[in-house]
Design a protein around this motif. Structure first.
Motif, PDB file in Angstrom:
ATOM      1  N   UNK A  97       0.840  -1.202   0.000  1.00 20.89           N
ATOM      2  CA  UNK A  97       0.000   0.000   0.000  1.00 20.89           C
ATOM      3  C   UNK A  97       0.873   1.249   0.000  1.00 20.89           C
ATOM      4  N   UNK A  98       2.007   1.201   0.673  1.00 18.07           N
ATOM      5  CA  UNK A  98       2.924   2.350   0.656  1.00 18.07           C
ATOM      6  C   UNK A  98       3.444   2.604  -0.761  1.00 18.07           C
ATOM      7  N   UNK A  99       3.734   1.496  -1.490  1.00 15.75           N
ATOM      8  CA  UNK A  99       4.330   1.631  -2.816  1.00 15.75           C
ATOM      9  C   UNK A  99       3.305   1.955  -3.904  1.00 15.75           C
ATOM     10  N   UNK A 100       2.160   1.299  -3.869  1.00 20.87           N
ATOM     11  CA  UNK A 100       1.211   1.409  -4.996  1.00 20.87           C
ATOM     12  C   UNK A 100      -0.164   1.912  -4.610  1.00 20.87           C
ATOM     13  N   UNK A 101      -0.391   2.170  -3.319  1.00 22.02           N
ATOM     14  CA  UNK A 101      -1.710   2.622  -2.905  1.00 22.02           C
ATOM     15  C   UNK A 101      -2.632   1.449  -2.617  1.00 22.02           C
ATOM     16  N   UNK A 102      -3.750   1.725  -1.988  1.00 21.72           N
ATOM     17  CA  UNK A 102      -4.731   0.700  -1.642  1.00 21.72           C
ATOM     18  C   UNK A 102      -5.586   0.380  -2.864  1.00 21.72           C
ATOM     19  N   UNK A 103      -5.503  -0.859  -3.349  1.00 20.44           N
ATOM     20  CA  UNK A 103      -6.221  -1.251  -4.556  1.00 20.44           C
ATOM     21  C   UNK A 103      -7.633  -1.757  -4.273  1.00 20.44           C
ATOM     22  N   UNK A 104      -7.835  -2.382  -3.124  1.00 17.78           N
ATOM     23  CA  UNK A 104      -9.122  -3.007  -2.813  1.00 17.78           C
ATOM     24  C   UNK A 104      -9.769  -2.277  -1.643  1.00 17.78           C
ATOM     25  N   UNK A 105     -10.982  -1.755  -1.793  1.00 17.76           N
ATOM     26  CA  UNK A 105     -11.637  -1.047  -0.687  1.00 17.76           C
ATOM     27  C   UNK A 105     -12.085  -2.017   0.399  1.00 17.76           C
ATOM     28  N   UNK A 106     -12.198  -1.511   1.609  1.00 15.21           N
ATOM     29  CA  UNK A 106     -12.740  -2.312   2.707  1.00 15.21           C
ATOM     30  C   UNK A 106     -14.241  -2.058   2.781  1.00 15.21           C
ATOM     31  N   UNK A 107     -14.929  -2.848   3.575  1.00 14.43           N
ATOM     32  CA  UNK A 107     -16.373  -2.675   3.751  1.00 14.43           C
ATOM     33  C   UNK A 107     -16.642  -2.278   5.198  1.00 14.43           C
ATOM     34  N   UNK A 108     -17.376  -1.180   5.371  1.00 17.32           N
ATOM     35  CA  UNK A 108     -17.730  -0.720   6.711  1.00 17.32           C
ATOM     36  C   UNK A 108     -19.232  -0.451   6.772  1.00 17.32           C
ATOM     37  N   UNK A 109     -19.724  -0.357   7.986  1.00 16.26           N
ATOM     38  CA  UNK A 109     -21.109   0.060   8.190  1.00 16.26           C
ATOM     39  C   UNK A 109     -21.127   1.216   9.177  1.00 16.26           C
ATOM     40  N   UNK A 110     -22.133   2.090   9.122  1.00 16.61           N
ATOM     41  CA  UNK A 110     -22.234   3.130  10.144  1.00 16.61           C
ATOM     42  C   UNK A 110     -22.297   2.464  11.515  1.00 16.61           C
ATOM     43  N   UNK A 111     -21.573   2.998  12.473  1.00 18.35           N
ATOM     44  CA  UNK A 111     -21.528   2.386  13.798  1.00 18.35           C
ATOM     45  C   UNK A 111     -22.940   2.333  14.389  1.00 18.35           C
ATOM     46  N   UNK A 112     -23.364   1.177  14.883  1.00 17.16           N
ATOM     47  CA  UNK A 112     -24.741   1.058  15.377  1.00 17.16           C
ATOM     48  C   UNK A 112     -25.030   1.861  16.637  1.00 17.16           C
ATOM     49  N   UNK A 113     -23.971   2.295  17.345  1.00 15.02           N
ATOM     50  CA  UNK A 113     -24.192   2.997  18.615  1.00 15.02           C
ATOM     51  C   UNK A 113     -23.594   4.399  18.650  1.00 15.02           C
ATOM     52  N   UNK A 114     -22.609   4.689  17.807  1.00 11.43           N
ATOM     53  CA  UNK A 114     -21.924   5.977  17.866  1.00 11.43           C
ATOM     54  C   UNK A 114     -22.042   6.711  16.528  1.00 11.43           C
ATOM     55  N   UNK A 115     -22.695   7.823  16.557  1.00 13.00           N
ATOM     56  CA  UNK A 115     -22.888   8.602  15.329  1.00 13.00           C
ATOM     57  C   UNK A 115     -21.559   9.183  14.854  1.00 13.00           C
TER      58      UNK A 115
END
Length: 330
Positions: A97-115
């Protein structure tokens, strides 16, 4: 135009500029030998293929790739991997990732308890890499239920680096403890019911602190872990295990060797041979001495002071007779 450039163009066209911090362009790659260059090229090809697939699925679902501050993202509520103090795969990913950047995105969800915060469904390695590099992480934000989160974790681990047997067992146990039904757990791990039963059998038979102390042990498969759980039931095995867990040699060993050390430590000690005692008596039955034979040698215990004095006076002659007889037999 190279395939990598086309891919980056797809990502950039799908991702609005981050409001939190700009994404710095990747540092130019400096080759460090033919082998390293070849390995990096192969790694990029794999990441590019995965990125293209992920982007196609995301675009088809109407998702967008955004850039988020890693400090606003928490790990999944159920961990699927066992962390290592030294993780070569994590180090390799961070360098990539340092050399070529992040190629694949991660998956997240809005936190169920913290806005304003998020919870990662998968991509924890990429999240840690981005955080360590001080970079924003590329992510797909999607509203997910708890069940959808664990199913996404399972699907992510399928085509990528597989979880080891004990990681899957611990993941299954954590899901079971959390209250998920067996069908959902089996689906998340892509296993049938009999295999799920074996996973839970091991995770329930081996305490979590022992599993975490050993680590993922990728070279140790199902048969060895099942046997490990059975051996742990033997009386005294737990005590021998505890002693090894505290040893410096165990803590310095790699994860696979740690399993082997505990496996050997739990083995029942060889049964001690019963000591044989030979009584030396007079013709009238009076006990003069006892000759005891054991694994480490023999010893004589003299009961009669007179017999002790008799042996002491004649010992030089006995030794000389023994030497002559030994020499003759040789």
């Amino acid at each position: 135009m190279k395939g990598r450039d086309i891919l980056k163009g797809m990502v950039n066209s799908a991702a609005p500029a981050s409001a939190e911090q700009p994404h710095s362009p990747p540092a130019p790659h400096k080759p460090a030998g033919a082998v390293r260059a070849m390995n990096l090229s192969l790694g990029r090809l794999g990441e590019q293929a995965a990125a293209a697939k992920g982007l196609r699925e995301a675009m088809a679902a109407g998702d967008k790739v955004v850039e988020l501050d890693p400090s606003f993202i928490e790990i999944a509520f159920i961990q699927d991997r066992i962390p290592l103090d030294t993780d070569p795969a994590q180090e390799h990913l961070t360098n990539s990732i340092r050399d070529t950047g992040q190629q694949v995105p991660i998956l997240v969800r809005p936190h169920p308890l913290q806005e304003g915060r998020y919870q990662a469904a998968y991509g924890h390695r990429r999240l840690r890499a981005a955080a360590s590099l001080g970079l924003p992480v590329r992510a797909i934000v999607r509203k997910l239920t708890d069940e959808e989160v664990i199913l996404a974790q399972g699907q992510e681990n399928g085509p990528r680096v597989d979880l080891s047997f004990i990681e899957r067992a611990l993941f299954a146990h954590r899901m079971d403890t959390h209250g998920f039904d067996r069908d959902t757990i089996a689906k998340a791990l892509s296993v049938d019911k009999p295999e799920l039963s074996r996973l839970l059998q091991v995770a329930e038979g081996v305490a979590s602190d022992i599993i975490l102390a050993i680590g993922p042990a990728p070279k140790i498969g199902r048969p060895r872990w099942l046997a490990f759980a059975e051996r742990l039931k033997v009386s005294g095995a737990g005590k021998r295990l505890g002693k090894e867990l505290q040893s410096e040699e165990f803590n310095q060993a790699d994860t696979n060797l740690r399993f082997e050390r505990l496996w050997k430590a739990m083995a029942e000690p060889a049964e001690k041979k019963a000591k044989q005692t030979e009584a030396i008596r007079t013709k009238k039955g009076l006990l003069l001495a006892s000759l005891e034979h054991g694994a480490r040698g023999s010893k004589i215990a003299v009961n009669s002071p007179e017999f002790a004095r008799f042996l002491s006076e004649r010992m030089p002659a006995l030794v000389s007779e023994f030497e002559q007889e030994t020499a003759a037999n040789s």
